[in-house]
Design an enzyme around this catalytic site. Sequence first.
Site, mmCIF file in Angstrom:
data_model
loop_
_atom_site.group_PDB
_atom_site.id
_atom_site.type_symbol
_atom_site.label_atom_id
_atom_site.label_comp_id
_atom_site.label_asym_id
_atom_site.label_seq_id
_atom_site.Cartn_x
_atom_site.Cartn_y
_atom_site.Cartn_z
ATOM 1 N N GLY A 89 -13.725 21.676 32.737
ATOM 2 C CA GLY A 89 -12.681 21.413 32.008
ATOM 3 C C GLY A 89 -11.976 20.301 31.933
ATOM 4 N N CYS A 90 -11.948 19.546 32.965
ATOM 5 C CA CYS A 90 -11.569 17.894 32.750
ATOM 6 C C CYS A 90 -12.491 17.218 31.933
ATOM 7 C CB CYS A 90 -11.409 17.236 34.227
ATOM 8 S SG CYS A 90 -10.224 18.241 35.195
ATOM 9 N N THR A 91 -13.669 17.666 32.103
ATOM 10 C CA THR A 91 -14.721 16.871 31.189
ATOM 11 C C THR A 91 -14.487 16.953 29.858
ATOM 12 O OG1 THR A 91 -16.333 16.521 32.957
ATOM 13 C CG2 THR A 91 -17.103 16.109 30.709
#
Length: 163
Positions: free
Chosen positions: A48-50
Amino acid sequence: MKEEAIKVGDKAPDFELERQDGGLFRLYDLIGKKSVVLYFYPKDSTPGCTKQACEFRDQYEVFKEHGAEVVGISSDSVESHQKFEEAYKLPFLLLSDKGGQIRKLFGVPRKLGLLPGRVTYIIDQEGVVRYVFNSMTKPLEHVSTALEVLNEINSKEKHFKTA
């Protein structure tokens, strides 16, 4: 004692953190010059952060056209941020909030009491928080929502200047 969460209309608190290049970033160095899209995220290189970081990267020129700087914050180390930046060619700052002090200062909630939350703050040139978006499960919406809000802020400011 629980910190009070920063809300729309609040003055953003100033802070200083280490950047991925080892230098220091101070929020109030940008205030007066640019709007700031300050986004807190859980962890470098997680799915998700990527996805979120790459979307900010892909829209970075649009943010600059809106007179805004994008700044990501997590409790990852400077070294972790450097690897994340290099792997995904991220053009914006990543700040290392090792003990989570700034996360606490802004009142970013934890998910299930464990995971660091994902919250984006839009701060205008006067240092006032104009929008807060909190969603763990919609990382891409942080980017599209931030652009919508900046568009709104910019069109209002243009209106005032011409009125």
